[in-house]
Write a protein that holds these residues in place. Structure first.
Motif, PDB file in Angstrom:
ATOM      1  N   GLU A   1      14.731  -6.024  29.554  1.00  0.00           N
ATOM      2  CA  GLU A   1      14.313  -5.164  28.798  1.00  0.00           C
ATOM      3  C   GLU A   1      14.660  -5.041  27.478  1.00  0.00           C
ATOM      4  N   GLU A   2      16.476  -4.410  27.725  1.00  0.00           N
ATOM      5  CA  GLU A   2      17.333  -4.459  26.501  1.00  0.00           C
ATOM      6  C   GLU A   2      17.105  -5.563  25.683  1.00  0.00           C
ATOM      7  N   GLY A   3      17.780  -6.675  26.045  1.00  0.00           N
ATOM      8  CA  GLY A   3      17.737  -7.907  25.481  1.00  0.00           C
ATOM      9  C   GLY A   3      16.733  -7.789  24.749  1.00  0.00           C
ATOM     10  N   GLU A   4      14.922  -7.513  24.658  1.00  0.00           N
ATOM     11  CA  GLU A   4      14.258  -7.916  23.842  1.00  0.00           C
ATOM     12  C   GLU A   4      14.156  -6.631  22.913  1.00  0.00           C
ATOM     13  N   ASN A   5      14.856  -5.380  23.446  1.00  0.00           N
ATOM     14  CA  ASN A   5      14.714  -4.194  22.826  1.00  0.00           C
ATOM     15  C   ASN A   5      15.617  -4.104  20.380  1.00  0.00           C
ATOM     16  N   LEU A   6      17.543  -4.689  22.028  1.00  0.00           N
ATOM     17  CA  LEU A   6      18.110  -5.877  20.634  1.00  0.00           C
ATOM     18  C   LEU A   6      17.787  -6.655  19.874  1.00  0.00           C
ATOM     19  N   LYS A   7      17.007  -7.499  20.330  1.00  0.00           N
ATOM     20  CA  LYS A   7      15.636  -8.185  19.515  1.00  0.00           C
ATOM     21  C   LYS A   7      15.459  -7.932  18.595  1.00  0.00           C
TER      22      LYS A   7
ATOM     23  N   ILE B   1      24.886 -13.261  40.731  1.00  0.00           N
ATOM     24  CA  ILE B   1      25.062 -12.780  39.658  1.00  0.00           C
ATOM     25  C   ILE B   1      23.100 -12.333  38.678  1.00  0.00           C
ATOM     26  N   LEU B   2      23.015 -11.391  37.885  1.00  0.00           N
ATOM     27  CA  LEU B   2      21.802 -10.748  37.175  1.00  0.00           C
ATOM     28  C   LEU B   2      22.122 -11.217  36.156  1.00  0.00           C
ATOM     29  N   ARG B   3      21.460 -12.230  35.339  1.00  0.00           N
ATOM     30  CA  ARG B   3      21.323 -12.386  34.300  1.00  0.00           C
ATOM     31  C   ARG B   3      20.313 -12.684  33.666  1.00  0.00           C
ATOM     32  N   THR B   4      20.321 -12.415  32.270  1.00  0.00           N
ATOM     33  CA  THR B   4      19.083 -12.572  31.331  1.00  0.00           C
ATOM     34  C   THR B   4      19.747 -13.274  30.351  1.00  0.00           C
ATOM     35  N   GLU B   5      18.547 -13.499  28.533  1.00  0.00           N
ATOM     36  CA  GLU B   5      19.050 -14.169  27.652  1.00  0.00           C
ATOM     37  C   GLU B   5      18.065 -14.506  27.154  1.00  0.00           C
ATOM     38  N   THR B   6      18.405 -14.140  26.117  1.00  0.00           N
ATOM     39  CA  THR B   6      18.188 -13.368  24.372  1.00  0.00           C
ATOM     40  C   THR B   6      18.234 -14.288  23.022  1.00  0.00           C
ATOM     41  N   ARG B   7      17.588 -14.764  22.123  1.00  0.00           N
ATOM     42  CA  ARG B   7      17.550 -14.955  21.055  1.00  0.00           C
ATOM     43  C   ARG B   7      17.249 -14.176  19.833  1.00  0.00           C
ATOM     44  N   ILE B   8      18.585 -14.178  19.245  1.00  0.00           N
ATOM     45  CA  ILE B   8      18.195 -13.168  18.578  1.00  0.00           C
ATOM     46  C   ILE B   8      18.830 -13.819  17.098  1.00  0.00           C
ATOM     47  N   ARG B   9      17.839 -13.663  15.970  1.00  0.00           N
ATOM     48  CA  ARG B   9      17.922 -13.925  14.548  1.00  0.00           C
ATOM     49  C   ARG B   9      19.211 -12.897  13.649  1.00  0.00           C
TER      50      ARG B   9
END
Length: 147
Positions: free
Chosen positions: A134-140, A2-10
């Protein structure tokens, strides 16, 4: 594997869902390696809807047609429509969990590959992980700036 990333977004899970529902406008601004997005059958994030996305990962242009297989308020899961591709890549998902003043976004790509395959494809897998980060950071950035 499983490739997994986690991002916290306000933001809220509902705002993230709205972003995904509007992928025809949002896809290319989400990541510079995203080229095109199209709804094929249906529209919006709902079970049974089919879409196609075109992106570059590890220097290789990839076009995937996927179907949304499980969609709840906090879970968006999809899989390739091509049977052979689905054997290797059985599912991809976003899990949206409210946390404090925002939302934790977990992105997973499930890959069927053994230890030897993982070693041989290490560069591609690392590039996939980087693309997901990068998708997580950009979405944030997109959602916190406009939200």
């Amino acid at each position: 594997m499983i490739l997994r990333t986690e991002t916290r977004i306000r933001t809220t899970p509902a705002e993230i869902r709205r972003f995904f529902d509007g992928l025809e406008e949002n896809y290319t601004r989400w990541h510079p390696d995203h080229h095109a997005f199209e709804w094929i059958k249906g529209r919006g994030i709902a079970e049974g809807v089919v879409c196609e996305f075109d992106e570059t990962i590890a220097g290789k242009r990839q076009r995937k047609t996927v179907v949304y297989t499980r969609v709840t308020g906090d879970h968006i899961e999809f899989a390739p429509t091509a049977r052979l591709m689905r054997l290797l890549l059985p599912r991809m998902l976003f899990r949206l969990t409210p946390v404090g003043d925002g939302c934790r976004v977990v992105q997973e790509v499930h890959v069927r590959i053994g230890p030897l395959g993982a070693r041989l494809k290490r560069r591609e897998l690392d590039a996939g992980r980087q693309h997901m980060r990068e998708e997580g950071e950009n979405l944030k950035e997109l959602l916190e700036r406009t939200g």
